[in-house]
Design a protein around this motif. Structure first.
Motif, short mmCIF file in Angstrom:
data_model
loop_
_atom_site.label_atom_id
_atom_site.label_comp_id
_atom_site.label_asym_id
_atom_site.label_seq_id
_atom_site.Cartn_x
_atom_site.Cartn_y
_atom_site.Cartn_z
N LEU A 32 0.83 -1.36 0.05
CA LEU A 32 0.37 0.18 0.21
C LEU A 32 0.84 1.49 0.06
CD1 LEU A 32 -2.70 0.90 2.06
CD2 LEU A 32 -1.77 2.41 1.86
N ILE A 33 1.86 1.25 0.95
CA ILE A 33 2.59 2.65 0.73
C ILE A 33 3.27 2.62 -0.55
CG2 ILE A 33 4.96 1.16 1.58
CD1 ILE A 33 3.83 4.94 3.16
N TYR A 34 3.34 1.99 -1.28
CA TYR A 34 4.15 2.15 -2.81
C TYR A 34 3.37 2.86 -3.56
CZ TYR A 34 5.42 1.49 -8.02
OH TYR A 34 5.43 1.87 -9.13
N TYR A 35 1.77 2.84 -3.19
CA TYR A 35 1.34 3.81 -3.96
C TYR A 35 0.96 5.15 -3.80
CZ TYR A 35 -0.88 -0.34 -5.81
OH TYR A 35 -0.33 -1.64 -6.96
N THR A 36 1.45 5.21 -2.27
CA THR A 36 1.33 6.77 -2.06
C THR A 36 2.57 6.86 -1.70
OG1 THR A 36 0.47 5.51 0.85
CG2 THR A 36 1.38 8.04 0.65
N SER A 47 11.02 19.22 -1.62
CA SER A 47 11.69 19.42 -1.52
C SER A 47 12.95 18.20 -0.42
CB SER A 47 12.59 20.24 -0.72
OG SER A 47 11.90 21.49 -1.30
N GLU A 48 12.06 18.12 0.89
CA GLU A 48 12.84 16.91 1.74
C GLU A 48 10.76 16.03 1.92
OE1 GLU A 48 14.90 18.37 4.39
OE2 GLU A 48 13.09 19.44 5.99
N LEU A 49 11.48 14.60 2.03
CA LEU A 49 10.34 13.73 2.92
C LEU A 49 11.12 13.09 3.94
CD1 LEU A 49 7.79 11.88 2.59
CD2 LEU A 49 9.35 10.42 1.61
N VAL A 50 10.27 13.42 5.09
CA VAL A 50 10.59 12.61 6.68
C VAL A 50 9.62 11.10 6.63
CG1 VAL A 50 10.59 12.88 9.30
CG2 VAL A 50 11.69 15.01 7.49
N ILE A 51 9.87 9.94 6.51
CA ILE A 51 9.25 8.95 6.89
C ILE A 51 9.17 8.49 7.57
CG2 ILE A 51 8.62 6.58 5.92
CD1 ILE A 51 9.63 7.22 3.31
N VAL A 52 8.11 8.54 8.49
CA VAL A 52 8.50 7.82 9.83
C VAL A 52 7.75 6.67 9.94
CG1 VAL A 52 7.19 8.37 12.35
CG2 VAL A 52 7.47 10.46 10.63
N THR A 53 8.74 5.00 10.61
CA THR A 53 8.55 4.73 10.62
C THR A 53 8.80 4.03 11.77
OG1 THR A 53 10.69 3.16 9.69
CG2 THR A 53 8.84 4.49 8.33
N VAL A 60 12.06 -2.18 5.38
CA VAL A 60 11.21 -2.27 4.31
C VAL A 60 11.12 -1.48 3.20
CG1 VAL A 60 9.41 -3.93 3.54
CG2 VAL A 60 10.17 -4.65 5.38
N PHE A 61 11.36 -0.15 4.24
CA PHE A 61 10.58 0.86 3.74
C PHE A 61 11.59 1.69 2.73
CE2 PHE A 61 7.48 0.46 6.86
CZ PHE A 61 6.11 1.84 6.53
N VAL A 65 11.34 2.77 -1.19
CA VAL A 65 11.96 3.75 -1.87
C VAL A 65 12.56 3.67 -2.81
CG1 VAL A 65 12.86 5.98 -0.79
CG2 VAL A 65 11.40 4.93 0.15
N SER A 66 13.43 3.17 -2.50
CA SER A 66 14.49 3.23 -3.71
C SER A 66 13.96 1.93 -5.10
CB SER A 66 15.58 2.01 -3.24
OG SER A 66 15.11 0.21 -3.03
N SER A 67 13.04 1.83 -4.56
CA SER A 67 13.06 1.54 -5.89
C SER A 67 11.63 2.65 -6.34
CB SER A 67 11.46 0.39 -5.83
OG SER A 67 10.38 0.76 -5.07
N ILE A 68 11.34 3.63 -6.49
CA ILE A 68 11.14 4.35 -7.13
C ILE A 68 11.67 5.51 -7.29
CG2 ILE A 68 8.42 5.91 -7.34
CD1 ILE A 68 7.73 3.94 -4.75
#
Length: 388
Positions: A32-36, A47-53, A60-61, A65-68
């Motif tokens: 699901l997160i792939y589409y987001t 400019s910048e993205l902070v992913i909270v996991t 995994v995240f 991320v690296s696949s997109i």
């Protein structure tokens, strides 16, 4: 201008009835997160993205991320005990030079990059904070102890979505306020509490938050709707002659001798057609489903295997459109058998014989087939996504 976005993705799958973080559940081939993330990365202003996991899920995240493809700086923050804690942790990694910051739910996979850009553009000194929302279509009832006590005027009621945010310096006040305690369901509520005017920009119904299994099914339906309804596959197979075996081609027994060597009945034409159908659906080849190491398929009737392939692709939501194929053989002459082959294949696949093309040709005495060492077949297939 530095625009920052905090993506809250440290939740769980409690209401999804799953032990795994719902954002990592697969829908139409991707988490699901792939589409987001794919939509977030379409923003032109980010400019910048902070992913909270959660720390244990970060690898995994990172892989997703690296696949997109993306052009923005991506950072990772540790999830907090609740949403407020996660936002606070995410904000701690936002650049000190950031001008604007948005907070977005990881579970809203269809929020597009255009809307994210509109949210950034809406933030200004005159309008320091923003939220995305849609008007309430249904009549809203206030209920206490199971009884309706009030019916608010719905014309002024909106359902909040994300992203939400503000000027970065102002958002710092909201984060400090959250650190002192309090329960809030979204970031706009905190800004409201601080007396900050929050501008609402239009969202869309498709920006829903995936919370339940029904939401996941709805997402799947929407993703399938956006995909091409037709898919094309190709198949190829070749078998050497074994004169001691009967010859099976196109679901017919052609002769008692002069057959082909193989674990099953070695029907080279049906095998090529099966691979074409499976390939059209993005599935593994027939060796995966009917391995030659499995005694159950020794001498198997390939007509039965083709019927199983039909069931496999139907379970994937596809139906057969048409088949085109070519048998390449120096012997025997096949023209007289082609009408019956078409009838047989069409009957198995539940399509018209007019939707089955079979051609026979030689290899002009070139190669193994030209030396009469075996028979080869090629097939193409079109499948379409069923509407139900």
């Amino acid at each position: 201008m530095i625009n920052s976005l905090i993506l809250v993705a440290a939740g769980s799958g409690s209401r999804m009835q799953a032990s795994l973080n719902k954002l990592l559940l697969t829908c139409e081939g991707h988490p699901l997160i792939y589409y987001t993330l794919k939509n977030v990365f379409k923003s032109h202003l980010l400019s910048e993205l902070v992913i909270v996991t959660k720390p244990e899920e970060r690898p995994v995240f990172e892989s997703i991320v690296s696949s997109i493809p993306h052009r923005v700086k991506v950072l990772f923050a540790q999830g907090g005990e609740d949403r407020a804690g996660s936002v606070k942790n995410g904000f701690s990694l936002v650049s000190k030079d950031s001008d604007k910051v948005l907070v977005h739910d990881g579970a809203r996979p269809l929020v597009d990059g255009e809307t994210i850009d509109e949210a950034f553009q809406a933030i200004s000194e005159e309008n320091p904070a923003v939220a995305v929302g849609v008007p309430c279509i249904d009549t809203i009832k206030k209920v206490e102890e199971g009884r309706i006590v009030e019916t608010p005027e719905r014309s002024s009621l909106f359902r909040a979505q994300t992203p939400q945010g503000a000027l970065t310096g102002l958002f710092q006040r909201a984060v400090d306020f959250l650190a002192r305690g309090g329960t809030f369901t979204d970031d706009a509520s905190v800004l409201e509490k601080l007396g900050v005017p929050v501008q609402l920009i239009p969202g869309k119904e498709k920006f829903f938050k995936v919370t339940t299994p029904e939401d996941m099914e709805r997402l799947g339906q929407m993703l399938r709707k956006d995909r091409c309804p037709f898919r094309v596959g190709q198949g190829y197979d070749i078998h050497r002659f074994d004169d001691s075996r009967p010859l099976h081609l196109g679901g017919l027994k052609i002769s008692d001798t002069g057959g082909l060597l193989g674990h099953s009945d070695a029907d080279v034409l049906l095998h090529a057609i099966m691979d074409a159908l499976l390939g059209a659906c993005g599935l593994p080849d027939i060796g995966h489903y009917f391995p030659d190491t499995d005694d159950r398929f020794e001498g198997a009737d390939s007509s039965r295997l083709l019927a199983e392939v039909k069931e496999i692709i139907e379970n994937e939501g596809y139906a057969v459109g048409n088949i085109d194929s070519t048998v390449i053989a120096e012997k025997p002459k096949l023209a007289q058998y082609i009408p019956a082959m078409k009838e047989r294949i069409a009957g198995i696949l539940d399509i018209s014989p007019m939707d089955v093309g079979i051609k026979a040709t030689t290899n002009e005495k070139l190669g193994a087939v030209g030396r009469r060492e075996g028979i080869a077949a090629m097939a193409s297939a079109i499948v379409f996504r069923r509407s139900n």
